[in-house]
Design an enzyme around this catalytic site. Structure first.
Site, PDB file in Angstrom:
ATOM      1  N   GLU A 316      16.052 -13.654   7.227  1.00 16.76           N
ATOM      2  CA  GLU A 316      15.697 -12.278   7.591  1.00 16.76           C
ATOM      3  C   GLU A 316      14.587 -12.238   8.639  1.00 16.76           C
ATOM      4  O   GLU A 316      13.620 -11.496   8.518  1.00 16.76           O
ATOM      5  CB  GLU A 316      15.287 -11.485   6.342  1.00 16.76           C
ATOM      6  CG  GLU A 316      16.411 -11.376   5.325  1.00 16.76           C
ATOM      7  CD  GLU A 316      16.091 -10.506   4.120  1.00 16.76           C
ATOM      8  OE1 GLU A 316      14.918 -10.405   3.747  1.00 16.76           O
ATOM      9  OE2 GLU A 316      17.041  -9.930   3.564  1.00 16.76           O
ATOM     10  N   ASP A 389      21.617 -10.530  -3.932  1.00 19.05           N
ATOM     11  CA  ASP A 389      20.247 -10.041  -3.787  1.00 19.05           C
ATOM     12  C   ASP A 389      19.853  -9.071  -4.896  1.00 19.05           C
ATOM     13  O   ASP A 389      19.782  -7.870  -4.641  1.00 19.05           O
ATOM     14  CB  ASP A 389      20.096  -9.358  -2.416  1.00 19.05           C
ATOM     15  CG  ASP A 389      18.646  -9.150  -2.046  1.00 19.05           C
ATOM     16  OD1 ASP A 389      17.778  -9.637  -2.778  1.00 19.05           O
ATOM     17  OD2 ASP A 389      18.385  -8.495  -1.025  1.00 19.05           O
ATOM     18  N   GLU A 417      13.867  -2.836  -6.904  1.00 19.10           N
ATOM     19  CA  GLU A 417      14.322  -2.496  -5.557  1.00 19.10           C
ATOM     20  C   GLU A 417      15.706  -1.859  -5.571  1.00 19.10           C
ATOM     21  O   GLU A 417      15.960  -0.887  -4.863  1.00 19.10           O
ATOM     22  CB  GLU A 417      14.339  -3.769  -4.693  1.00 19.10           C
ATOM     23  CG  GLU A 417      14.951  -3.552  -3.325  1.00 19.10           C
ATOM     24  CD  GLU A 417      15.006  -4.820  -2.474  1.00 19.10           C
ATOM     25  OE1 GLU A 417      14.532  -5.881  -2.920  1.00 19.10           O
ATOM     26  OE2 GLU A 417      15.531  -4.727  -1.351  1.00 19.10           O
TER      27      GLU A 417
HETATM   28  O1  GCW Z   1      15.886  -8.098  -1.430  1.00 17.52           O
HETATM   29  C1  GCW Z   1      15.492  -8.414  -0.145  1.00 17.52           C
HETATM   30  C2  GCW Z   1      14.505  -7.364   0.201  1.00 17.52           C
HETATM   31  C3  GCW Z   1      13.477  -7.802   1.208  1.00 17.52           C
HETATM   32  C4  GCW Z   1      12.886  -9.120   0.737  1.00 17.52           C
HETATM   33  C5  GCW Z   1      14.010 -10.141   0.659  1.00 17.52           C
HETATM   34  C6  GCW Z   1      13.544 -11.494   0.166  1.00 17.52           C
HETATM   35  C7  GCW Z   1      10.665  -9.949   0.960  1.00 17.52           C
HETATM   36  O2  GCW Z   1      15.192  -6.231   0.665  1.00 17.52           O
HETATM   37  O3  GCW Z   1      12.490  -6.800   1.261  1.00 17.52           O
HETATM   38  O4  GCW Z   1      11.858  -9.549   1.572  1.00 17.52           O
HETATM   39  O5  GCW Z   1      14.971  -9.696  -0.262  1.00 17.52           O
HETATM   40  O6  GCW Z   1      13.751 -11.768  -1.008  1.00 17.52           O
HETATM   41  O7  GCW Z   1      12.994 -12.253   0.935  1.00 17.52           O
END
Ligand code: GCW
Length: 730
Positions: A316, A389, A417
């Site tokens: 990311e 995720d 989240e």
């Molecule tokens: O779930 C996603 C989130 C990001 C997060 C990423 C991760 C810290 O949307 O905000 O970044 O995972 O786990 O690195």
């Protein structure tokens, strides 16, 4: 005997006695460590008889913390000051509570419990009855001071949950070595995916200003056995490694140390360039390696027991070794070599995916499986519970059991989240436990995820809200994380037992209340799955902020950030074919695990759309067609939230304090509204593919699909993105 200390205690006690009349609000700050006087007269009598006074020799800061907790806790619970006797030569009274290690306490050494102590290791403890010099009592004993501290908290928990003290024989040893909270806290105090205010770490006033909250944070963590804290977000600012910030981290480490908590830092892989002035961060470059070594030496000069680094690399947008054509192992090893002389570790995250055309859920395994055996011994791979995720439900990640040469950390998300933020009541222990118990078949049947891991990390849900976590019930997820990490391999129904003890400590021991709250909590995760992502659906939340439904969303710059990528709805059906006819993500699992999901007809309904594209009229195990079942689940989800509301409403006259009752009532109102939103938006959208009616006679959506599609959420918490489209020049 009235000495100074007793006078202080007595005064405190008298003050505490006055508190109910000036009505201490239940603002949630005390978490599960409330220690209010036990009301049941018989129990009180039993406890007062069993605990006469406290024998303690506080030779270390950790023992001091344990003794403070016990004197405060016992005095509060028993409603009378509990005298602490320090003298090692004092005669043992009947009912003396002996606390300590054989090294710190002469009476404990005289118990000669060596053979029972040996298996406890560095963190376990015993709580048992003893007879010494003809006197009887209870002893809390461990090999180490921190074991004593854990035992002290456990003993208080026994009283808080109204357990009998008549025949105690407790041996408790943590199942996992690393039990770590990961804070996604930024240095400007915002918290990525945080829904409970700002970071509790007030970096700006550290190191000189030490908020008493830091100690309470450490107490809460120690009470559930959490022994590590990563202070800053994995999307790490390099600034954390500058001297000014290291001294801030050191101040926190000093406060946490007595509570057995080691501090870790997330690091940015480009730090040698951004703060070190080097032209590269290539992990094989000798100057880069030398920089990391020097930096690590410097960190240990601030924090002698520093735990190590957590790293999000090549994920990311974060930099990593692949920027230099190097592997994840090359990157991790450079850091590991710098940390090894100090016994520090590298926790390297497996959460990587590249936006390539390959099914996103396959990418972490593809990346790391070939690297098994290539990492230094002090590198742990941190793997999210599922391959995608932190969804309301995912299968376990195929990496568990697949890289036997690497120690693994299981990463779960305590902050919600994808589960309604701190607005929704969702008890996550069943989600965590589902993963821990899942059979990887790595060494044949009966190899659960819990048997493949060395540690557990939980992404914290803590902020500076007065009640720490936003939703009063979100505290239960912090609590459950710690308790599960401690007893990860015990085969009992841990979610229920943990909910039970949390409710008793946090709300009440009243059986009616315990019963109702437990039912709500244990049902809540499945309820959220039903109104958000039933039947194996995943990642159909709003773009970027991840709150509310947006299954139609297809505008993200990367395909694998779009809900349409994940649900694959079309006129024929719904779901992502991950079998051999599709992406074949299934192949990454051991053969035994595959058989659970491989055949569309046998695949459990709760995972079917994760693994298969299912026809709208195909029948599921429930006997209903896919479309009927989808409707059934979304409607059930909403009905079940309304059931939670009814349960909660019925509690008011039965002893829940007004402040928290009102808070939860309002939050359940939001949850109900959101569940309706999810149901209506998702069913109206999927209906454009199924072309079938919503159930006759059921509550019909009060808005059109277009209405839901046009809803915009601005300034959703937890993300730096305001949600306002950038149409003009900045
Ligand atoms: O779930 C996603 C989130 C990001 C997060 C990423 C991760 C810290 O949307 O905000 O970044 O995972 O786990 O690195």
């Amino acid at each position: 005997m009235i000495n100074n200390r007793n006078l202080v205690l007595l005064t405190l006690f008298l003050w505490a006695g006055l508190l109910p009349s000036i009505s201490r609000a239940e603002d949630g700050y005390r978490l599960w460590l409330r220690y209010d006087r036990i009301i049941d007269p018989q129990l009180l009598q039993q406890y007062r008889a069993a605990i006469h006074d406290l024998y303690f020799n506080t030779t270390s800061a950790t023992l001091h913390a344990a003794s403070d907790e016990l004197t405060t806790g016992l005095s509060g619970l028993l409603g009378q000051p509990v005298e602490e006797i320090h003298s090692e030569s004092a005669a043992i009274n009947e009912g003396a509570l002996l606390v300590g290690t054989p090294a710190s306490s002469a009476p404990i050494a005289r118990l000669h419990w060596d053979s029972a102590l040996t298996p406890l290791g560095k963190e376990g403890f015993l709580i048992r009855h003893y007879t010494l010099d003809g006197q009887h009592g209870i002893a809390i004993v461990a090999n180490t001071d921190v074991g004593v501290l854990y035992g002290a908290f456990h003993f208080l928990r026994l009283l808080q949950t109204h357990q009998s003290l008549r025949s105690l024989d407790i041996t408790s040893i943590p199942a996992l070595q690393y039990r770590v909270l990961d804070h996604w806290d930024n240095l400007n105090r915002t918290v990525e995916r945080g829904y409970a205010g700002l970071s509790i770490f007030d970096w700006w006033t550290l190191p000189l200003y030490k908020d008493s909250r830091y100690t309470d944070y450490a107490r809460a963590n120690a009470s559930v056995g959490i022994n590590g804290s990563v202070l800053n977000s994995v999307n790490a600012s390099p600034i954390i490694l500058t001297p000014a910030w290291l001294s801030k981290a050191a101040a926190l480490a000093d406060i946490f140390r007595p509570y057995g908590i080691r501090v870790y830092l997330s690091v940015n892989f480009s730090s040698p360039m951004s703060i070190g002035g080097l032209p590269t961060a290539d992990p094989l470059d000798p100057a880069v390696q030398a920089w990391w070594k020097k930096k690590v030496d410097e960190i240990y000069s601030y924090i002698p027991d520093f735990g190590g680094f957590l790293v999000k690399a090549n994920s990311e947008g974060q930099p990593g070794p692949q920027n230099y054509g190097r592997s994840h192992a090359d990157g991790a090893n450079a850091l590991a070599d710098a940390l090894a002389p100090h016994h520090g570790i590298v926790i390297w995250r497996a959460f990587v995916y590249s936006g390539s055309s390959e099914d996103r859920v396959k990418q972490a395994y593809d990346e790391f499986k070939p690297l098994d055996g290539k990492f230094r011994d002090n590198v742990l791979l941190q793997v999210k519970n599922g391959p995608l995720d932190f969804q309301p439900r995912e299968p376990f990640s195929p990496l568990f059991g697949a890289v036997p040469k690497m120690p693994l950390m299981l990463e779960v998300q305590i902050t919600q989240e994808y589960l309604g933020f701190s607005n929704h009541l969702v008890y996550l222990a069943p989600l965590f436990e589902e993963c821990l118990n899942a059979d990887t078949y790595a060494k044949g049947k009966g190899t659960p995820v819990s048997a493949t891991i060395t540690g557990m990390a939980g992404v914290a849900n803590i902020g500076n809200d007065i009640n720490w976590c936003g939703h009063p019930f979100a505290q239960a997820n912090w609590y459950a994380f710690g308790r599960l990490a401690w007893c990860a391999t015990s085969p009992t129904d841990r979610s229920a037992a943990i909910a039970d003890e949390w409710i008793r400590q946090t709300f009440s021991n009243n059986p009616g209340i315990v019963d109702t709250l437990k039912k709500m909590m244990l049902a809540s995760r499945e309820i959220a799955v039903d109104y958000m992502t039933p039947l194996g659906l995943a990642h159909i939340m709003g773009y970027s902020h991840h709150y509310g439904p947006a299954p139609w969303y297809d505008k993200a710059s990367r395909a694998d950030w779009n809900p349409v990528y994940f649900h694959r709805a079309d006129s024929a059906g719904l779901g992502f074919d991950r079998t051999v006819t599709g992406s074949n993500a299934l192949e990454q699992y051991a053969p035994g695990a595959r058989t659970l999901w491989a055949d569309k007809k046998d695949c459990p309904d709760n995972a079917v759309l994760w693994w298969h594209h299912v026809g709208w009229n195909d029948r599921l195990h429930s006997g209903r067609t896919l479309w009927e079942e989808l409707c059934h689940k979304y409607y059930t989800g909403v009905d079940s939230v309304r059931w939670m509301q009814k349960c909660w409403d019925a509690l008011q006259p039965r002893g829940i304090d007004a402040e928290r009752w009102q808070q939860v009532k309002m939050l359940l109102g939001i949850q109900q509204q959101d569940a309706v939103w999810w149901r209506n938006a998702c069913l109206l959208y999927f209906q454009t593919f199924s072309r079938q009616p919503l159930p006759a006679g059921a509550e019909q959506p009060d808005h059109t699909l277009a209405y839901y599609e046009n809803l915009q959420l601005y300034y959703a918490p937890g993300t730096a993105n305001s949600g306002i489209p950038q149409t003009t020049n900045p």
